[in-house]
Design a protein around this motif. Structure first.
Motif, mmCIF file in Angstrom:
data_model
loop_
_atom_site.group_PDB
_atom_site.id
_atom_site.type_symbol
_atom_site.label_atom_id
_atom_site.label_comp_id
_atom_site.label_asym_id
_atom_site.label_seq_id
_atom_site.Cartn_x
_atom_site.Cartn_y
_atom_site.Cartn_z
ATOM 1 N N MET A 1 0.633 -1.096 -0.188
ATOM 2 C CA MET A 1 0.080 -0.234 -0.026
ATOM 3 C C MET A 1 1.327 1.000 0.008
ATOM 4 O O MET A 1 1.996 0.992 1.200
ATOM 5 N N GLN A 2 0.513 2.249 -0.875
ATOM 6 C CA GLN A 2 1.371 3.025 -0.996
ATOM 7 C C GLN A 2 0.703 4.439 0.425
ATOM 8 O O GLN A 2 -0.151 4.169 1.242
ATOM 9 N N ARG A 3 2.323 5.243 0.646
ATOM 10 C CA ARG A 3 1.898 6.393 1.600
ATOM 11 C C ARG A 3 1.181 7.375 0.694
ATOM 12 O O ARG A 3 0.897 7.472 0.490
ATOM 13 N N LYS A 4 -0.390 7.612 2.309
ATOM 14 C CA LYS A 4 -0.595 8.454 1.627
ATOM 15 C C LYS A 4 0.184 10.303 1.918
ATOM 16 O O LYS A 4 1.179 10.373 2.426
ATOM 17 N N VAL A 5 -0.776 10.580 0.687
ATOM 18 C CA VAL A 5 -0.148 12.141 0.570
ATOM 19 C C VAL A 5 -0.640 13.191 0.795
ATOM 20 O O VAL A 5 -1.788 13.081 0.785
ATOM 21 N N THR A 6 0.163 14.067 1.807
ATOM 22 C CA THR A 6 -0.265 14.404 2.964
ATOM 23 C C THR A 6 0.086 16.580 2.632
ATOM 24 O O THR A 6 -0.808 17.097 3.659
ATOM 25 N N LYS A 7 1.429 16.208 2.242
ATOM 26 C CA LYS A 7 1.795 17.638 2.238
ATOM 27 C C LYS A 7 2.298 17.910 0.873
ATOM 28 O O LYS A 7 2.260 17.393 -0.426
ATOM 29 N N ALA A 8 2.372 18.991 0.469
ATOM 30 C CA ALA A 8 1.547 20.159 -0.913
ATOM 31 C C ALA A 8 2.870 21.368 -0.773
ATOM 32 O O ALA A 8 2.573 22.197 0.059
#
Length: 297
Positions: A1-8
């Motif tokens: 499972m891929q790590r969730k993208v939370t930073k932009a």
């Protein structure tokens, strides 16, 4: 499972010279498209994609950006007292939770890659998004949300992509396609602003990225361009040479280049006509202008 993208990361250190004299005192990202600044569209898109940490790479003279996202307690109290709840809701949509937004200074204009690398310490070892506020995308499902959902299946790095006329390909970063899977393409190379007639495809990179944290390490290794700038495209291309996947994603929506005056005007018309309370009056005015021009010819 891929790590969730939370930073932009939002690179907003540019001078906005194409919009002078307005940008002499007002950051380009605060210029208003209908009734919201460009940066608000980018923030709303990021929120819809599940972003919780917002990193702004700024420069001297950008304090209006920081002020915009502060709470306006006195104004909110006035609107509340006057019963103007619609305006109050619109105002509060610009508020950012304490601790969710960080500002980093880019002291020298050394390119998009350098701007992104300025955020390295705050990103750490997580996949992260990059949003260029100049690219405003009208879409039923926000562009970055589409990409985050696709990235959850693929991992790697991903760039938003759009078909452009071959004659204009030299104005963009262009993808060299290994496999075309429809909405998604597997990339075997990337060329930044290829010379006329040499572009490997007409699939251009647009200002939305989901990047592996290794791209930040690549930025420390690549050689600056002739102008002394670090090209983000070069750091993404290094992922391919090191055997890590890069994908292009054909997003569903219409992109407007609000870094140009013509693109900004086109976006104003499109977003104005999309607003129910403005549509009829605005449409009638445009039709009148067109009719007058046709009659004059």
């Amino acid at each position: 499972m891929q790590r969730k993208v939370t930073k932009a990361v939002f690179p907003v250190a540019g001078l906005g010279t194409r919009f002078l004299p307005a940008t002499k005192s007002v950051p380009k990202e605060v210029l208003t498209l209908v009734d919201r600044p460009l940066i608000q569209y980018a923030i709303d898109e990021a929120r819809a994609a599940g972003i919780t940490d917002f990193i702004f790479v700024t420069a001297k003279g950008k304090s209006a950006l920081e002020d915009y996202f502060d709470c306006a307690n006195e104004l909110e109290a006035k609107l509340e007292a006057d019963g103007k709840h619609d305006l109050l809701d619109a105002l509060r949509s610009s508020n950012m939770e304490s601790g969710s937004i960080a500002y980093i200074r880019q002291h020298k204009a050394l390119g998009l890659g350098h701007a992104v690398n300025c955020a390295k310490r705050l990103i750490g070892d997580e996949p992260f998004a990059v949003i260029l506020p100049d690219d405003v995308i009208a879409a039923e499902k926000p562009c970055l949300q589409q990409m985050v959902e696709a990235h959850a299946e693929t991992g790697g790095s991903m760039v938003a992509a759009m078909e452009v006329p071959m004659a204009r390909a030299s104005s963009y970063g262009v993808l060299d396609i290994r496999e075309d899977m429809g909405a998604m393409v597997a990339v075997k190379g990337m060329v930044e602003k290829p010379k006329a007639g040499t572009a490997p495809s007409n699939l251009a990179v647009i200002g939305r990225y989901i990047l592996s944290p290794q791209v930040l390490d690549n930025l420390d290794k690549i050689t600056p361009s002739a102008g002394g700038e670090l090209q983000l495209t070069d750091a993404i291309a290094m992922e391919l040479t090191e055997g890590r996947p890069v994908y292009g994603y054909r997003f569903r929506g219409e992109r407007f280049d609000c870094g140009s005056k013509a693109g900004f005007l086109q976006a104003t018309v499109a977003f104005g006509l999309a607003r129910e309370e403005l549509r009829d009056e605005f449409s009638n005015y445009i039709q009148q202008i067109v009719s007058m021009r046709e009659a004059a010819q």
